[in-house]
Structures are given as C-alpha cells and as structure tokens.
Design a protein around this motif. Structure first.
Motif, mmCIF file in Angstrom:
data_model
loop_
_atom_site.group_PDB
_atom_site.id
_atom_site.type_symbol
_atom_site.label_atom_id
_atom_site.label_comp_id
_atom_site.label_asym_id
_atom_site.label_seq_id
_atom_site.Cartn_x
_atom_site.Cartn_y
_atom_site.Cartn_z
ATOM 1 N N PHE A 1 0.852 -1.198 0.000
ATOM 2 C CA PHE A 1 0.000 0.000 0.000
ATOM 3 C C PHE A 1 0.881 1.239 0.000
ATOM 4 O O PHE A 1 2.097 1.150 0.184
ATOM 5 C CB PHE A 1 -0.912 0.015 1.232
ATOM 6 N N LYS A 2 0.245 2.377 -0.222
ATOM 7 C CA LYS A 2 0.962 3.640 -0.202
ATOM 8 C C LYS A 2 0.830 4.221 1.207
ATOM 9 O O LYS A 2 -0.244 4.174 1.801
ATOM 10 C CB LYS A 2 0.296 4.578 -1.221
ATOM 11 N N LEU A 3 1.894 4.786 1.732
ATOM 12 C CA LEU A 3 1.810 5.387 3.068
ATOM 13 C C LEU A 3 0.857 6.577 3.046
ATOM 14 O O LEU A 3 0.787 7.299 2.057
ATOM 15 C CB LEU A 3 3.196 5.868 3.526
ATOM 16 N N THR A 4 0.133 6.759 4.136
ATOM 17 C CA THR A 4 -0.738 7.936 4.195
ATOM 18 C C THR A 4 0.112 9.177 4.441
ATOM 19 O O THR A 4 1.277 9.077 4.866
ATOM 20 C CB THR A 4 -1.763 7.819 5.344
ATOM 21 N N GLN B 1 1.295 9.239 7.945
ATOM 22 C CA GLN B 1 2.426 8.331 8.183
ATOM 23 C C GLN B 1 3.730 8.939 7.667
ATOM 24 O O GLN B 1 4.754 8.894 8.344
ATOM 25 C CB GLN B 1 2.171 6.977 7.491
ATOM 26 N N VAL C 1 -6.413 3.089 16.949
ATOM 27 C CA VAL C 1 -6.280 1.693 16.527
ATOM 28 C C VAL C 1 -6.438 1.603 15.019
ATOM 29 O O VAL C 1 -7.330 2.220 14.447
ATOM 30 C CB VAL C 1 -7.350 0.777 17.175
ATOM 31 N N GLY C 2 -5.540 0.864 14.394
ATOM 32 C CA GLY C 2 -5.641 0.661 12.963
ATOM 33 C C GLY C 2 -5.104 1.789 12.108
ATOM 34 O O GLY C 2 -5.233 1.777 10.892
ATOM 35 N N SER C 3 -4.472 2.793 12.736
ATOM 36 C CA SER C 3 -3.992 3.935 11.954
ATOM 37 C C SER C 3 -2.660 3.632 11.267
ATOM 38 O O SER C 3 -2.159 4.444 10.503
ATOM 39 C CB SER C 3 -3.869 5.179 12.836
ATOM 40 N N GLY C 4 -2.106 2.471 11.540
ATOM 41 C CA GLY C 4 -0.887 2.074 10.835
ATOM 42 C C GLY C 4 0.404 2.518 11.496
ATOM 43 O O GLY C 4 1.330 3.006 10.838
ATOM 44 N N LYS C 5 0.482 2.330 12.805
ATOM 45 C CA LYS C 5 1.696 2.719 13.524
ATOM 46 C C LYS C 5 2.820 1.708 13.325
ATOM 47 O O LYS C 5 3.991 2.072 13.299
ATOM 48 C CB LYS C 5 1.393 2.854 15.030
ATOM 49 N N THR C 6 2.417 0.442 13.163
ATOM 50 C CA THR C 6 3.446 -0.597 13.093
ATOM 51 C C THR C 6 4.396 -0.378 11.915
ATOM 52 O O THR C 6 5.605 -0.532 12.054
ATOM 53 C CB THR C 6 2.790 -1.992 12.970
ATOM 54 N N LYS D 1 3.943 -10.115 10.595
ATOM 55 C CA LYS D 1 3.699 -9.039 9.637
ATOM 56 C C LYS D 1 5.014 -8.441 9.133
ATOM 57 O O LYS D 1 5.235 -8.310 7.924
ATOM 58 C CB LYS D 1 2.878 -7.950 10.314
ATOM 59 N N PRO E 1 -5.845 4.642 7.255
ATOM 60 C CA PRO E 1 -5.519 4.360 5.854
ATOM 61 C C PRO E 1 -6.804 4.244 5.038
ATOM 62 O O PRO E 1 -7.839 3.852 5.574
ATOM 63 C CB PRO E 1 -4.811 3.002 5.919
ATOM 64 N N ARG F 1 -10.751 1.366 4.004
ATOM 65 C CA ARG F 1 -11.434 0.623 5.060
ATOM 66 C C ARG F 1 -12.937 0.660 4.819
ATOM 67 O O ARG F 1 -13.474 1.668 4.366
ATOM 68 C CB ARG F 1 -11.148 1.260 6.430
ATOM 69 N N ASP G 1 -5.298 -7.912 14.763
ATOM 70 C CA ASP G 1 -5.624 -7.431 13.420
ATOM 71 C C ASP G 1 -6.154 -8.579 12.563
ATOM 72 O O ASP G 1 -5.396 -9.354 12.014
ATOM 73 C CB ASP G 1 -4.322 -6.844 12.818
ATOM 74 N N ARG H 1 -11.219 -3.786 10.122
ATOM 75 C CA ARG H 1 -9.827 -3.690 9.692
ATOM 76 C C ARG H 1 -9.664 -4.032 8.218
ATOM 77 O O ARG H 1 -8.619 -3.824 7.643
ATOM 78 C CB ARG H 1 -8.978 -4.599 10.544
HETATM 79 P P1 ADP Z 1 -2.090 0.244 14.663
HETATM 80 O O1 ADP Z 1 -1.844 1.694 14.504
HETATM 81 O O2 ADP Z 1 -3.356 -0.058 15.378
HETATM 82 O O3 ADP Z 1 -0.925 -0.486 15.253
HETATM 83 P P2 ADP Z 1 -1.496 -1.323 12.378
HETATM 84 O O4 ADP Z 1 -0.130 -0.857 12.228
HETATM 85 O O5 ADP Z 1 -1.715 -2.663 12.983
HETATM 86 O O6 ADP Z 1 -2.328 -0.274 13.201
HETATM 87 O O7 ADP Z 1 -2.218 -1.219 10.976
HETATM 88 C C1 ADP Z 1 -3.483 -1.739 10.746
HETATM 89 C C2 ADP Z 1 -3.579 -2.341 9.360
HETATM 90 O O8 ADP Z 1 -3.491 -1.328 8.378
HETATM 91 C C3 ADP Z 1 -2.468 -3.310 9.078
HETATM 92 O O9 ADP Z 1 -3.016 -4.412 8.438
HETATM 93 C C4 ADP Z 1 -1.542 -2.528 8.170
HETATM 94 O O10 ADP Z 1 -0.808 -3.373 7.314
HETATM 95 C C5 ADP Z 1 -2.493 -1.656 7.405
HETATM 96 N N1 ADP Z 1 -1.906 -0.407 6.910
HETATM 97 C C6 ADP Z 1 -0.962 0.350 7.526
HETATM 98 N N2 ADP Z 1 -0.699 1.448 6.799
HETATM 99 C C7 ADP Z 1 -1.494 1.413 5.698
HETATM 100 C C8 ADP Z 1 -1.671 2.269 4.557
HETATM 101 N N3 ADP Z 1 -0.977 3.416 4.425
HETATM 102 N N4 ADP Z 1 -2.581 1.909 3.646
HETATM 103 C C9 ADP Z 1 -3.295 0.775 3.788
HETATM 104 N N5 ADP Z 1 -3.159 -0.084 4.805
HETATM 105 C C10 ADP Z 1 -2.276 0.231 5.772
#
Ligand code: ADP
Ligand code: MG
Length: 699
Positions: free
Chosen positions: A272-275, A278, A303-308, A341, A451, A454, A557, A586
C-alpha cells in the motif's frame, strides 16, 4: 520530630479542633498535614453576598438576610420525642419572619433575643407565613480578627466555600477548622514559586491565593487565586519532566544513517501507499534519529492507523547503519502478530521473536544471536527485559501500547544499549494539552487519519430485548464468510449483578442460536498457550465466532472479523469500548458493532451515545475525559495526576503553556536546582515527587 512552625510538617491532629478521631477522617481524604489541609480546596462556592431585607424575601428562593433575634424557643417533636425543633422569630426594619431548625438543639445558645445574625437559606411558606427552614447562620461580630483580611463572618454574607467533607463533619465545622488553620499557619507558608516567575506572569503570592481560594473576598480575587494555584500545579508537574528531558538531551546518542537504500526498498515493497500522516510522522522520527540527541518520541494514533509500519521504517533506519532494534509489545499474541507481519514485509532484515513461551532450546539460540548481533530486529514481550537478554549494538527501542507497561518497565529496555533512540506508541490518543501535561518529557507525533480503503463502520445500540436482531445481523455476516466477536464483561455469570458470563453463553449459543457455526471461547483465566491457540484458530478461520472477555482489547488485526456484539455494554469504559471496537473494521468490508444495554443512568447513556456518534479515537478520549476526568482516565497513582487538584489541562491550555515555558527557562538556567531562590521550589518538588530525587538532582 516535626517542626511545629512549619505547616508542611505538622500532622493534622495538632490543629485546634481536630483530635485523633477527626484526624482519621481527614487522612481518609488524603489530608495528613496542615499544609495538606490548606491545599484542600473547595468543591464550589455559594454566593451569599447578596443581602436582602425581609420585605424582599420571596417564596422558593435561597436568600440572605441580616436580622435581630426577637424571640426563640425549643420543643421536642410530639411524634418523636428525641427530635428537637428550634424556632426563632427574627426581624429587621422592614418586617419579621420566622425560622425553624430541626434537630440542632445546641442552636438555642446562639439564638438569644437581641443577637444579630446573618441567615442564609430557602424561603418557604408555612401556615400562610414566610419562613426559613434550617438556614445557615452566622453571628454578626465586630471587625475582622484576622489580619489577612478574612472577614469575621465566614459562613454567610460572602462567597462561602463548600467542601467535600470528611466523615462526620458539617460544612460549618469544616469551615471553622479551615479558618483556624489559616489564622495560625498562613503567615508561615513558604511560596515555592520564585518571585520573578510570579511577577512576569502576574500571579498573586501564595498566602493571598490560599486565603482567597477558601474565603474569597470577591469573585475576582477567587479567580486570581485559582489562576495562581493552577499555575503552580502545572509548574510543579512540568519541572521534573523538563528536568528529565533536558537531562536526556544532554547525553550523546546515536546519529543514525537514515537515508540508505534499505528504507526506500522497504517502502516501495509495501502493498500500500503510506498515508500523508504516516509520511509526516516518519519525517519527524527521521530528524530525531539522524541527530545525536537520544530520541524519546511518543507516537499517538488510533487503533488501525498504521503505527506498526511507521515503527518498522524507523527500525530499518537503525538497521541499515548496523544497529539492532528491540520492539516490545504487551502480549504474546501481539508480539507474534508484529513478528509475522514485519517478517512478511521486510525481507532484507533478520528478525527474531522472544516471548516467555518459546522453548528453552530456541531461547538459547535467539539469546546468542542477539548477543552476537546476528538478529537485526527482536520482537518480544516483557521477556525482552530479562537480564539474560544482551544486545551487541542496540540502537532503537520501540514500545507498543505503552500504557500497558509501567513507567519503570519502559525505562528498562533502553538501558540495554548506550542511549538508544526510543519510540513509544499508543492507541489511546489523548488531546495534545493532556499529552504535554503527562508526557512533557517526550516529543509527540500524532497520526490522525486511517488508511484509505477501510469499510464503513456502523455502531448500533440495542436493548436486551432486541438481542435476537443482533444475532440476526451476526448471522448475516457469518453466512457471507465473515467472522464475529461476542464480548462479555465477565467470565462466570454473576447472580449478584444479574448478568451472564462468557463461559455459560459460549455453551448456550453453541447449543442453540449458532449451532451450525464453530465457536471458540477465550478469557484471561486460560493459560497463555491456550489463549494463543484459540486466537490463531480464529485468525486462520478455523473458528467463526469468538466469545471473549476484554482480553481482546489490544491490537489484534483480523480483517475478516466484521461484526462485534458487546453484551452489558454499560459495564465497559468508553475508551475500552473503542479499543474493543477497533478489533473489527480492519478490512475493506463494512463492519458493525452492536452494543447491547438496558442501562438508563445518565452516564451510561452519554457513554454509549458517544460510541454511536463518534468513531475517531481522539474524539472518544475527549468525551471519556469529560466523564471521568484525567485522574480516573489514567489511573491516578501511576501518573501523579492526583497532584493536579484544580489545574485542568483540558481547559487551561494557555496557563499550562506558560507554566511549561517558565519551567524550561528555570531548568535551563539551573538544571540541578542549586541556586538559593530555587530552594523552596526544590523542597516542594521533592515533597510531591520523592522518586525524582535520584533521577534529576544528582549531578
Ligand atoms: P495500529 O496503529 O493499530 O498499530 P497497524 O499498524 O496494525 O495499526 O495497521 C493496521 C492495518 O493497516 C495493518 O493491516 C496494516 O498493514 C495496514 N496499513 C498500515 N498502513 C497502511 C496504509 N498506508 N494503507 C493501507 N493499509 C495500511
Ligand atoms: Mg499496533
């Protein structure tokens, strides 16, 4: 022994009017010393300044009059002999009115004819005449006996403080005790705010503020007192944080090589493309990491904002320069999820997993590899903190879901390297001012967007009577091949609370409602391995429905989980509900969160209503803070928030900013608080935060 002249040392029971028994009631409220009492502020005030004449009295109003006792008497109730009724006829130049007090026989002494009184109370009509029942009163005496300008009257005829009372005391008695303390100890109070800070910010001195917070001469003076005391609280709270921050920044960390090819390749390889958010946060982290100052950054994102993935990019920046990364998650399930992951996304780096449950042989191997520098990124749980974990070259520490770890634990992992950079992540985002108040020693980054792609998330609130409808929605999701969570607040049913538990409902639903589906049950009393097994079965779609307690709260997730039913939803906190809801929605399919509750209390209705209305985690935490206040929200003790008695970071942003700026100025000039004018401040600080002695005052 304590110094009797020093209010901070004198135990409360040495004050006139307080013996050992009353002292106990005071300590129950957290008031131990005279100083503690002086800093025990009113909950609110009653405005009793507006004197009216008897001819102006109006039925139904709460009013204040100044009168003379004309006649008084006392009798016992004819129904209950022990119940006394005291009556007085009072008058002023405009008329007469009668007053009555129930069961306060001692009043007779005060109500001698000829005495002047101020009365404050509700005006009622009894037997055709106006009367005041149980009015508060004050005997009007000569001029003020107290040099600080506290008027002789302190129960009526002014703004009167109303306190949260110790057991067994009346407002009147408490006020009297407060006044005694003020009379005796106010002149002995030391002002911990240095003079120049006060004058720069137009703040009153301490004595004047303390007296006007308790017995304000006017609303204006009360406000000034309030501002000064709130400033002081913010300031005392910020100083240790700033000390810690500047202390850390004076150390030499690692200037990471942030621009290598590895980062580029990783980002390009993502599915995917980073937001934009991000990207921005990655830039913030990058400029920290390239600098020699050790990074200490808090990353807030729903939650789910893509911190990992952001953390992974940071990790790769460290790794490409030859450093190792430690990534700590609060649970085994989460650690494994991150491991899987990141392993699938970042093929070029060597990743290890270290949790309590891996077997001895594997553990020995991974420990050796960490020590020899053969793994680049170690993902794990608390197990990472063990003494046997030794890094060759630790350059970055990532801590996920920081609120699940204590402050102490958070500090341990970085000690396994030489001033490594630290990235702390949280999915309980809070307003910036509050974040500054609490985490003023950290820099803060925020991701406030999810992201794209969703599915839509809908939240519905049902009465228990509509449970079948909820099941019907769940069934529809299941037939589409999606998965469902059903959450209960307790494991076992509770007869006392009249609610069913997860265990019983698992058996019941399995045998009836959902008998054609595969159900799993997970709760905190199962062994960790057992929990992991069930969780992975659900993840691998070997289960359709997962019945659970709140252990689901953090980070899991699973994109095909699209429906969640939360039973007895009123029993969960607002942030907790939001975290739970974050387990679904998710993937790209639409999701539905169904809250089931019959609760009708105002608070429950507000909380559940907020869930239906808002999906943004920042918004949710703001609403939650409105209900619970920061203290409850975070758990008081852990954050020292109980020290903020009147300062409110949510509403006093400007004051907080100023206090923080002054703290920075002061600490930059005198990092170890050795100068004379800062000694009172230092004393005050150590009294409130004894644990900082070691941390910040050692040179
Ligand atoms: P959290 O912030 O809760 O830790 P995660 O890092 O687990 O969130 O991300 C949630 C899901 O979104 C994961 O499956 C991740 O791969 C996906 N994700 C992260 N960044 C993006 C993005 N820019 N576009 C689409 N999906 C994304
Ligand atoms: Mg996460």
């Amino acid at each position: 022994m304590f110094d009797m002249s020093n209010p901070q040392d004198v135990p409360i029971q040495y004050l006139k009017g307080i013996g050992p028994k009353r002292a106990k009631a005071f300590t129950n409220l957290g008031i131990y010393t005279i100083l503690g009492l002086l800093y025990y502020f009113p909950r609110r005030y009653e405005d009793r300044t507006n004197l009216v004449t008897i001819s102006d009295l109006e039925e139904g109003k709460i009013q204040t009059i100044k009168v003379q006792v004309l006649a008084s008497g006392q009798r016992n109730s004819w129904r209950r002999r022990s119940f006394s009724i005291t009556q007085a006829e009072v008058g002023d130049e405009t008329g007469r009115v009668s007053c009555v007090w129930f069961n306060q026989p001692y009043l007779k002494e005060y109500l001698k004819p000829g005495k002047s009184l101020i009365l404050y109370g509700k005006v009622e009509r009894y037997a055709g005449r106006l009367q005041m029942s149980n009015p508060e009163f004050e005997i009007v005496s000569g001029p003020s006996p107290c040099e600080q300008g506290l008027g002789g009257e302190f129960n009526v005829g002014r703004l009167v403080p109303v306190y949260t009372l110790p057991d067994g005391l009346s407002q009147r008695t408490f006020r009297k005790i407060m006044k005694t303390a003020l009379d005796e100890y106010l002149p002995k109070l030391n002002d911990c705010l240095p003079y120049d800070i006060r004058s720069r910010n137009g703040l009153e001195n301490l004595a004047k503020s303390i007296i006007n917070i308790h017995f304000p001469e006017s609303l204006d003076l009360q406000k000034k007192a309030y501002t000064r005391l709130a400033f002081e609280e913010f300031f005392i709270f910020q100083v240790p944080l700033i000390l810690r921050k500047l202390n850390r920044e004076s150390k030499l960390g690692i200037a990471h090589k942030v621009d290598g090819r590895m980062v580029e390749v990783f980002i390009r390889g993502l599915p995917f493309k980073l937001t934009i958010a991000q990207e921005r946060v990655i830039q913030e982290i990058k400029s920290d990491m390239v600098s020699l100052k050790p990074m200490q950054r808090l990353l807030q994102g729903d939650v789910g904002s893509g911190k990992t993935v952001v953390a992974t990019v940071a990790g790769i920046m460290a790794i490409q320069g030859g450093y190792q990364v430690a990534f700590m998650a609060p649970t085994e399930i989460l650690a494994r999820q991150h491991y899987d992951k990141i392993k699938s996304q970042a093929k070029a780096i060597k990743i290890g997993l270290l949790t309590a449950s891996i077997d001895k042989k594997d553990k020995g191997k991974i420990l050796r590899e960490i020590k020899e520098g053969k793994v680049d990124l170690v993902i794990g749980t608390h197990a990472l903190l063990e003494a046997g974990v030794i890094f060759k070259n630790l350059g970055l520490v990532v801590i996920d879901e920081q609120h699940k770890f204590g402050v102490g634990q958070r500090a341990l992992l970085p000690q396994k390297g030489i001033n490594p950079d630290v990235l702390i992540m949280t999915a309980t985002p809070i307003p910036r001012t509050l974040a500054i108040t609490l985490y003023g020693d950290l820099d803060i980054s925020i991701i406030r967007e999810l992201p794209p792609g969703r599915g839509v998330m809908k939240t519905i609130l049902f009465d228990a009577a509509k449970r079948q409808k909820a099941y019907k929605i769940a069934r529809e999701e299941l037939t589409r091949g999606n998965q469902v969570y059903i959450i209960y607040p307790v494991i076992e049913e509770s007869l006392a609370l009249d609610i069913s538990g997860a265990k019983k409902m698992y058996a019941e639903l399995k045998a009836s409602e959902f008998k054609e589906f595969k159900l799993g049950l997970i709760h905190g009393r199962l062994k960790q391995e057992e929990q992991d097994k069930i969780m992975s079965a659900f993840k691998n779609k070997k289960l359709d429905i997962l019945i659970s307690t709140t252990i689901l709260e953090v980070g899991i997730d699973i994109p095909s989980a699209t429906c969640m039913i939360v039973e007895y939803a009123e029993r969960f906190g607002l942030s907790q509900l939001h975290q739970l809801r974050g387990r679904i929605g998710r993937g790209s399919d639409a999701s539905c969160c169904i809250l089931i509750s019959d609760a009708k209390t105002e608070e429950a209705v507000f909380r559940l209503g907020a869930m239906v209305k808002y999906s943004d985690g920042f918004r949710i935490s703001e609403e939650d803070l409105k209900i619970r206040g920061p203290g409850e929200f975070f758990g008081r003790e852990q954050h020292g928030l109980s020290e903020l008695k009147i300062a409110n970071p949510l509403t006093q942003m400007q004051l907080l900013k100023r206090a923080r700026e002054e703290a920075v100025k002061l600490i930059s000039a005198d990092p170890h608080l050795v100068s004379r004018q800062n000694q009172l401040l230092k004393e005050s600080l150590l009294r409130k935060f004894p644990e900082y002695e070691k941390l910040v005052f050692s040179c």
